[in-house]
Motif scaffolding. Structure first.
Motif, mmCIF file in Angstrom:
data_model
loop_
_atom_site.group_PDB
_atom_site.id
_atom_site.type_symbol
_atom_site.label_atom_id
_atom_site.label_comp_id
_atom_site.label_asym_id
_atom_site.label_seq_id
_atom_site.Cartn_x
_atom_site.Cartn_y
_atom_site.Cartn_z
ATOM 1 N N VAL A 112 -17.580 11.701 26.723
ATOM 2 C CA VAL A 112 -17.803 12.208 28.081
ATOM 3 C C VAL A 112 -16.940 13.442 28.349
ATOM 4 C CG1 VAL A 112 -18.551 9.988 28.995
ATOM 5 C CG2 VAL A 112 -16.119 10.598 29.101
ATOM 6 N N LEU A 115 -18.543 16.732 27.836
ATOM 7 C CA LEU A 115 -19.580 17.138 28.783
ATOM 8 C C LEU A 115 -19.131 18.288 29.676
ATOM 9 C CD1 LEU A 115 -20.846 13.603 29.926
ATOM 10 C CD2 LEU A 115 -21.905 15.138 28.245
ATOM 11 N N LYS A 129 -22.615 8.982 35.599
ATOM 12 C CA LYS A 129 -23.836 8.488 34.967
ATOM 13 C C LYS A 129 -23.656 8.355 33.455
ATOM 14 C CE LYS A 129 -28.745 9.526 34.309
ATOM 15 N NZ LYS A 129 -29.853 10.482 34.574
ATOM 16 N N ALA A 130 -23.085 9.389 32.831
ATOM 17 C CA ALA A 130 -22.859 9.350 31.382
ATOM 18 C C ALA A 130 -21.831 8.277 31.022
ATOM 19 C CB ALA A 130 -22.384 10.713 30.901
ATOM 20 N N GLU A 133 -23.385 4.815 31.147
ATOM 21 C CA GLU A 133 -24.246 4.573 29.990
ATOM 22 C C GLU A 133 -23.423 4.190 28.767
ATOM 23 O OE1 GLU A 133 -26.499 8.143 29.582
ATOM 24 O OE2 GLU A 133 -27.855 7.678 31.260
ATOM 25 N N LYS A 134 -22.283 4.856 28.570
ATOM 26 C CA LYS A 134 -21.442 4.567 27.408
ATOM 27 C C LYS A 134 -20.691 3.247 27.564
ATOM 28 C CE LYS A 134 -20.942 6.881 24.329
ATOM 29 N NZ LYS A 134 -21.706 6.975 23.051
#
Length: 268
Positions: A112, A115, A129-130, A133-134
């Motif tokens: 992340v 990003l 959000k990322a 998900e991880k």
């Protein structure tokens, strides 16, 4: 006629001694504020770069007086300078929530982190959000903010020093930060009250030690680099500022900082 061997040896030693004296007389302390304090070089046992020069001068010698630089602008980093936190505690909060080890979370952070949360390529919503998900979580932005900013607080003693410095000099903030961290610190501690200008990585699109973020200081202030003093806790960041011609101090604590500011004539 050739001189006897013992005379040749004596002449050689005399010349060598003379050269050493001349070399010592030409030595002057570095003008970089990050490496000198009373004629001595800072030694950081965790930073091999700090061992490039002798730690102290030879016994019985005195550093020659050096002209104090003309400083018109003071530029400060934020994290671990006047804002303190324990990153390991922040990480532990996420580990506990996700039920994973530190090593597992380290891999998540590496993903992340790429990003671009600190240089503004992704803002909080996309970052969370990322991260969800991880981590296989459903953190709300409010829940993320609580974990992400855990333990962050202003250093009261440093805040007092900034207040005093601000009465005599313009102060700029130059920080690698992100939307959540700066939003929390600004709201909770009003950290922006100290500064005339805020140069925040997630706003300008560059992070230290990228030269462009230092050039933003020069652009906004209109002040030449050699009239700026930059304070940061990381060696790579002060080195980048010095490359542009700024005076620098590597922050290791408020007492050391006060001594260096006094040596530069910035405080009494």
């Amino acid at each position: 006629m050739r001189a006897p061997p013992d005379t040749v040896g004596s002449l050689f030693l005399q010349r060598l001694s003379t050269r050493k004296r001349r070399a010592m007389s030409k030595e002057t302390p570095s003008t970089s504020a990050s490496s000198q304090s009373g004629g001595a070089t800072i030694i950081d046992p965790f930073d091999p770069d700090s061992f490039k020069e002798p730690a102290i001068m030879a016994s019985g010698t005195t550093a020659p007086a050096q002209e104090k630089p003309e400083v018109e602008l003071l530029v400060f980093d934020m994290g671990h300078v006047f804002v303190d936190f324990d990153w390991s505690q922040v990480c532990q909060g996420f580990c506990d929530r996700a039920g994973m080890t530190r090593e597992q979370f380290k891999e998540v952070l590496a993903f992340v982190g790429a990003l671009g949360y600190e240089d503004g390529r992704v803002m909080t919503e996309g970052f969370v959000k990322a991260l969800n998900e991880k981590l296989s979580l459903t953190l709300s932005i409010a829940e993320f903010d609580e974990l992400w900013n855990f333990g962050f607080h202003e250093n009261v003693e440093m805040a007092g020093l900034l207040t005093e410095l601000g009465k005599r000099y313009p102060l700029y903030l130059l920080s690698n930060t992100n939307e959540s961290h700066y939003g929390f610190l600004s709201s909770k501690f009003k950290v922006d009250r100290h500064f005339k200008e805020l140069i925040l990585s997630h706003k300008v699109g560059f992070t230290k030690p990228d030269p462009r973020i230092y050039q933003e200081v020069l652009k906004r202030s209109g002040i030449a680099a050699h009239k700026c003093l930059f304070v940061d806790d990381l060696e790579r960041n002060v080195a980048a500022a010095a490359e542009l011609g700024m005076h620098t101090i590597r922050f290791v604590g408020i007492d050391d900082l006060k001594q260096r500011l006094s040596a530069l004539g910035i405080i009494a």
